[in-house]
Design a protein around this motif. Structure first.
Motif: not given
Lengths: 191, 189
Positions: B31, B62, B67-68
């Motif tokens: 993101v 995250l 998100k990672c």
């Protein structure tokens, strides 16, 4: 075991009697010899608690002999196998053998003091790995583990630990338990 | 506010984990995020698919929200750990390991095991290394002296584990041996 006046450990360690021989007459102190009124004559032997014996000996009113927990017999046993000697039976359950030894060391002159110091340190160093091993072994078992754990030798050693060793056992067991618990949670996806 | 006795002697492993989480790791963000100021510093901006260095706590956060992806640090792979294990078992001294390897490894294995190659093998290797080092610190215990004890290359978690009883043991030895030298000093004066 510090020299601190308020140290509970040194108070407990001093709670032992040693054999003293009085060198002079002491008026009105006959009750120290166990219930007899009147004077305490010179050359009487009496069991005096350590905290009182300290002052009496430094004031040169009495001499003392090395008490049984540090006799030649015990020293020989320690020379042979330090880990098999039951220190707790020397000074009573929950007693402090090392603390007591240290107090006696303060009373002795240089040579005997150094010798006693050597005995104490060698014994401590020899018993320490055993204490820590057992502590880490017990850390891995949960608190519910009963007498089935450990063989008879290990249990006998645990009985024979003196107060200081028990404290170290406790510390080692706690820290090992905490670290182990932390590692265990690693496997579950708790996040 | 007084600490309970068990906490007076050492830090808890969770606290060590928190401290270790300040370390920076590389991530591949999924993101976008602007350059944001946090208490410990400003990190970002996150522009996928460019890699970026963020603290471990942020990376694991995250990652849990998907998100990672985390790039494992250079030492967290099978070859490196195998080589270290070999060194550990052959050398009598401790081999060099990143100071907080236990904490960082645990966090990454927990949240990002899919980003690592062969996580189970890594787990076994880490366990073996830990046990080898424990055996060595046990030997170091028998050399305990009231003056000093050098155990080079010991790591944060290991130090924390042995600190309570090592310090107490050294205390006891100091009290037992001091008399010898003190008597000498009194003799000479």
């Amino acid at each position: 075991m510090e020299d601190d006046y308020y140290s509970i450990e040194s108070i407990l360690a001093e709670n032992q009697k040693i054999q003293c021989t009085f060198k002079i007459d002491i008026p009105e102190m006959g009750h120290l010899d166990g219930g007899k009124a009147g004077d305490l004559k010179a050359l009487t032997k009496a069991q005096i608690p350590l905290w009182m014996a300290y002052i009496i000996i430094f004031s040169d009113y009495a001499d003392f002999t090395v008490p049984p927990p540090f006799s030649a017999r015990v020293r020989n046993a320690l020379n042979a196998e330090p880990r098999s000697v039951r220190l707790s039976s020397q000074v009573g359950q929950g007693g402090l053998w090392y603390g007591f030894g240290r107090m006696i060391m303060n009373l002795l002159n240089d040579n005997s003091a150094k010798e006693l110091s050597g005995v104490l340190t060698t014994t401590f160093r020899a018993r320490l790995p055993e204490v820590i091993d057992q502590a880490q072994h017990f850390a891995s078992l949960h608190a519910a583990a009963g007498p089935s754990s450990g063989d008879a030798g290990a249990a006998a050693f645990r009985e024979g630990m003196d107060g200081t060793e028990r404290e170290l056992f406790q510390l080692a067991q706690d820290s090992a338990k905490k670290t182990k618990a932390w590692y265990e949670t690693s496997e579950r996806g708790r996040r | 506010m007084a600490l309970p006795p068990s906490l007076r002697t050492s830090i808890t492993p969770l606290e060590l984990e928190l401290v270790a989480s300040e370390q920076l790791v590389e991530i591949v963000p999924l993101v976008s995020m602007e350059r944001t100021a946090f208490i410990s510093g400003a990190y970002g901006p996150l522009r996928p698919p460019t890699k970026c260095k963020v603290p471990l706590w942020m990376a694991s956060n995250l990652k849990l929200k998907k998100k990672c992806h985390i790039v494992p640090p250079a030492w967290l792979n099978v070859d490196f750990l195998q080589e270290r294990l070999l060194r550990e078992t052959t050398d009598p001294s401790f081999s060099e390991m990143p100071f907080r390897f236990a904490e960082v490894a645990k966090i990454l294995l927990d949240v990002a095991s899919d980003d690592l190659q062969n996580p189970d093998r890594i787990r076994t290797l880490l366990k073996d290394i830990r046990e080898a080092r424990q055996a060595k610190s046990r030997e170091g215990l028998s050399k305990l002296d009231h003056n000093e004890l050098m155990l080079p290359n010991l790591c944060a978690m290991e130090i924390n584990e042995i600190r309570p009883f090592f310090v107490r043991g050294m205390n006891v030895l100091t009290q037992l041996t001091r008399e010898g030298t003190q008597a000498d000093a009194m003799d000479m004066s």
